[in-house]
Design a protein around this motif. Structure first.
Motif, PDB file in Angstrom:
ATOM      1  N   HIS A   1       0.816  -1.222   0.000  1.00  0.00           N
ATOM      2  CA  HIS A   1       0.000   0.000   0.000  1.00  0.00           C
ATOM      3  C   HIS A   1       0.849   1.272   0.000  1.00  0.00           C
ATOM      4  O   HIS A   1       0.425   2.307   0.516  1.00  0.00           O
ATOM      5  CB  HIS A   1      -0.951  -0.014   1.204  1.00  0.00           C
ATOM      6  CG  HIS A   1      -1.843  -1.209   1.207  1.00  0.00           C
ATOM      7  ND1 HIS A   1      -2.801  -1.413   0.244  1.00  0.00           N
ATOM      8  CD2 HIS A   1      -1.889  -2.287   2.016  1.00  0.00           C
ATOM      9  CE1 HIS A   1      -3.414  -2.548   0.487  1.00  0.00           C
ATOM     10  NE2 HIS A   1      -2.874  -3.108   1.547  1.00  0.00           N
ATOM     11  N   GLY A   2       2.058   1.186  -0.532  1.00  0.00           N
ATOM     12  CA  GLY A   2       2.897   2.378  -0.648  1.00  0.00           C
ATOM     13  C   GLY A   2       3.849   2.539   0.524  1.00  0.00           C
ATOM     14  O   GLY A   2       3.590   2.054   1.629  1.00  0.00           O
ATOM     15  N   GLY A   3       4.955   3.234   0.250  1.00  0.00           N
ATOM     16  CA  GLY A   3       5.971   3.444   1.281  1.00  0.00           C
ATOM     17  C   GLY A   3       7.222   2.662   0.958  1.00  0.00           C
ATOM     18  O   GLY A   3       7.207   1.726   0.152  1.00  0.00           O
ATOM     19  N   HIS A   4       8.318   3.086   1.563  1.00  0.00           N
ATOM     20  CA  HIS A   4       9.609   2.429   1.327  1.00  0.00           C
ATOM     21  C   HIS A   4      10.543   2.811   2.464  1.00  0.00           C
ATOM     22  O   HIS A   4      10.189   3.632   3.321  1.00  0.00           O
ATOM     23  CB  HIS A   4      10.197   2.890  -0.019  1.00  0.00           C
ATOM     24  CG  HIS A   4      10.491   4.356  -0.037  1.00  0.00           C
ATOM     25  ND1 HIS A   4       9.529   5.309  -0.306  1.00  0.00           N
ATOM     26  CD2 HIS A   4      11.630   5.052   0.240  1.00  0.00           C
ATOM     27  CE1 HIS A   4      10.058   6.505  -0.224  1.00  0.00           C
ATOM     28  NE2 HIS A   4      11.336   6.395   0.116  1.00  0.00           N
ATOM     29  N   GLY A   5      11.757   2.234   2.431  1.00  0.00           N
ATOM     30  CA  GLY A   5      12.775   2.647   3.396  1.00  0.00           C
ATOM     31  C   GLY A   5      12.569   2.090   4.796  1.00  0.00           C
ATOM     32  O   GLY A   5      12.890   2.763   5.776  1.00  0.00           O
ATOM     33  N   VAL A   6      12.027   0.884   4.898  1.00  0.00           N
ATOM     34  CA  VAL A   6      11.905   0.220   6.206  1.00  0.00           C
ATOM     35  C   VAL A   6      12.700  -1.080   6.149  1.00  0.00           C
ATOM     36  O   VAL A   6      12.501  -1.889   5.241  1.00  0.00           O
ATOM     37  CB  VAL A   6      10.426  -0.089   6.551  1.00  0.00           C
ATOM     38  CG1 VAL A   6      10.331  -0.889   7.856  1.00  0.00           C
ATOM     39  CG2 VAL A   6       9.626   1.198   6.653  1.00  0.00           C
ATOM     40  N   PHE A   7      13.621  -1.246   7.118  1.00  0.00           N
ATOM     41  CA  PHE A   7      14.389  -2.499   7.142  1.00  0.00           C
ATOM     42  C   PHE A   7      14.047  -3.331   8.369  1.00  0.00           C
ATOM     43  O   PHE A   7      13.553  -2.826   9.381  1.00  0.00           O
ATOM     44  CB  PHE A   7      15.900  -2.246   7.047  1.00  0.00           C
ATOM     45  CG  PHE A   7      16.527  -1.630   8.268  1.00  0.00           C
ATOM     46  CD1 PHE A   7      16.830  -2.390   9.401  1.00  0.00           C
ATOM     47  CD2 PHE A   7      16.854  -0.285   8.282  1.00  0.00           C
ATOM     48  CE1 PHE A   7      17.422  -1.823  10.520  1.00  0.00           C
ATOM     49  CE2 PHE A   7      17.443   0.300   9.398  1.00  0.00           C
ATOM     50  CZ  PHE A   7      17.725  -0.484  10.521  1.00  0.00           C
ATOM     51  N   VAL A   8      14.340  -4.627   8.216  1.00  0.00           N
ATOM     52  CA  VAL A   8      14.124  -5.599   9.276  1.00  0.00           C
ATOM     53  C   VAL A   8      15.447  -6.307   9.506  1.00  0.00           C
ATOM     54  O   VAL A   8      16.132  -6.662   8.544  1.00  0.00           O
ATOM     55  CB  VAL A   8      13.054  -6.631   8.803  1.00  0.00           C
ATOM     56  CG1 VAL A   8      12.924  -7.760   9.793  1.00  0.00           C
ATOM     57  CG2 VAL A   8      11.717  -5.949   8.581  1.00  0.00           C
ATOM     58  N   LEU A   9      15.822  -6.472  10.771  1.00  0.00           N
ATOM     59  CA  LEU A   9      17.019  -7.264  11.100  1.00  0.00           C
ATOM     60  C   LEU A   9      16.692  -8.150  12.303  1.00  0.00           C
ATOM     61  O   LEU A   9      16.079  -7.685  13.274  1.00  0.00           O
ATOM     62  CB  LEU A   9      18.197  -6.357  11.465  1.00  0.00           C
ATOM     63  CG  LEU A   9      19.005  -5.726  10.329  1.00  0.00           C
ATOM     64  CD1 LEU A   9      19.973  -4.690  10.891  1.00  0.00           C
ATOM     65  CD2 LEU A   9      19.770  -6.784   9.535  1.00  0.00           C
ATOM     66  N   GLN A  10      17.130  -9.403  12.244  1.00  0.00           N
ATOM     67  CA  GLN A  10      16.960 -10.310  13.377  1.00  0.00           C
ATOM     68  C   GLN A  10      18.079 -10.028  14.382  1.00  0.00           C
ATOM     69  O   GLN A  10      19.179  -9.610  13.998  1.00  0.00           O
ATOM     70  CB  GLN A  10      17.076 -11.773  12.905  1.00  0.00           C
ATOM     71  CG  GLN A  10      16.103 -12.164  11.807  1.00  0.00           C
ATOM     72  CD  GLN A  10      14.691 -12.424  12.325  1.00  0.00           C
ATOM     73  OE1 GLN A  10      14.469 -12.510  13.537  1.00  0.00           O
ATOM     74  NE2 GLN A  10      13.742 -12.541  11.414  1.00  0.00           N
TER      75      GLN A  10
END
Ligand SMILES: C[S@@+](CC[C@H](N)C(=O)[O-])C[C@H]1O[C@@H](n2cnc3c(N)ncnc32)[C@H](O)[C@@H]1O
Length: 306
Positions: free
Chosen positions: A284-293
């Motif tokens: 639904h739009g948007g960017h620039g989010v990261f995930v790290l364990q």
């Protein structure tokens, strides 16, 4: 007071008239839309309906209802303020929607708009495989992310934290509003400073990340927001760099870190080429989010990559 809009609005009668006309005036005034809406019509709808105590979307059969004189006055006042003051509509209505939930907002906090809402609705799948018990919303502002997480994970305790006492006052109001005071708590802290000894299964953060160049170029509507919520050094990454170094000390062994860095994602990826960021793709739009364990962060730190 007879304003420019009052003089021009004599011929307007129905809700539909005001919605359309408000949108036209906003476009003529070259307002910026990016704080909960992305176009003039939705912005007009938000302000017109708020003035008559209704919420979007309004069913079609109501659109041709007439406004009373008092309602017209309130509608015009909302529209006029949006044009004159160039502040986000949410600061006029005092309310913003995030992840389908209403939040109290004013100029002590950023207007909620993070794409992280989509991740919350999906309960952070596929990255979270079991429901988190302890959640931290770091840089909470209005509390929108943490409070939406509390709805998504009804058995979790949620810590909201922010460096700004002003922001925390708004977050507290939202905790009360949502009746979540038994398991959502607000604490003042400069990043992890007052959170020593705590461990979280999930840390979510939408920190300040706008670089100096973007900050200088921002439309007026952004300057109505607290600057401490936007800028973070020359490349926008001062906060995120420290966060990457420290976060693992506050995560459980199989914990998850989720961070928004917006347009600064390019600079971040270039600065840390060997860190295995997973960049979220949003429907639904948007960017620039990261995930790290947690184990990825630990490994990166041990190898001197952070
Ligand atoms: C981009 S806003 C995000 C607010 C909210 N999470 C949202 O998504 O609407 C960033 C927030 O970080 C807070 N902040 C800035 N520096 C901080 C720091 N060193 N430690 C904790 N919070 C900080 C600001 O006060 C602001 O409320």
């Amino acid at each position: 007071m007879t304003t420019h809009l009052h003089r021009l609005s004599d011929e307007l009668i129905t809700i539909r008239d005001f919605l359309r006309w408000g949108a036209s005036e906003f476009l003529a005034a070259k307002l910026y839309f990016g704080h909960g809406t992305d176009n003039a019509f939705d912005e007009s709808e938000q302000l017109v309906l708020h003035a008559i105590h209704l919420t979007p979307p309004l069913a079609d059969e109501w659109l041709d209802a007439r406004l009373t004189r008092a309602e017209r006055e309130r509608v015009l006042e909302n529209l006029q303020r949006r044009i004159d003051e160039r502040i986000p509509a949410a600061y006029i209505t005092g309310q913003a929607w995030f992840a389908g939930l209403p939040f109290v907002v004013d100029n002590r906090v950023l207007v909620p708009r993070s794409p992280i809402a989509e991740l919350i609705k999906n309960r952070f799948e596929p990255w979270l495989t079991k429901a988190p018990q302890q959640i931290l919303d770091l840089c909470t502002g209005s509390g929108c992310i943490g409070i939406a997480c509390a709805y998504a994970f009804p058995d979790a305790d949620v810590q909201l934290s922010d460096i700004s006492f002003d922001a925390l006052a708004v977050a507290e109001e939202n905790i009360q509003q949502h009746n979540l005071f038994e398991r959502v708590f607000a604490i003042q802290s400069d990043m992890f400073h007052n959170l020593t000894g705590l461990r979280f299964d999930l840390i979510v953060s939408n920190p300040p990340y706008v670089d100096a160049e973007d900050l200088a170029d921002m439309p007026d509507e952004y300057h109505a927001e607290p600057e401490i919520g936007l800028g973070s050094g020359e490349d926008g990454l001062d906060f995120t760099r420290s966060l990457l170094l420290q976060a693992v000390d506050y995560l459980t062994d199989d914990g998850l870190l989720v961070v928004e860095v917006g347009n600064s994602w390019v600079a971040l990826a270039e600065s840390y080429p060997d860190v295995p960021f997973t960049w979220v793709e949003f429907q639904h739009g948007g960017h620039g989010v990261f995930v790290l364990q947690a184990h990825e962060l630990r490994d990166a730190r041990e190898r001197g990559l952070l």
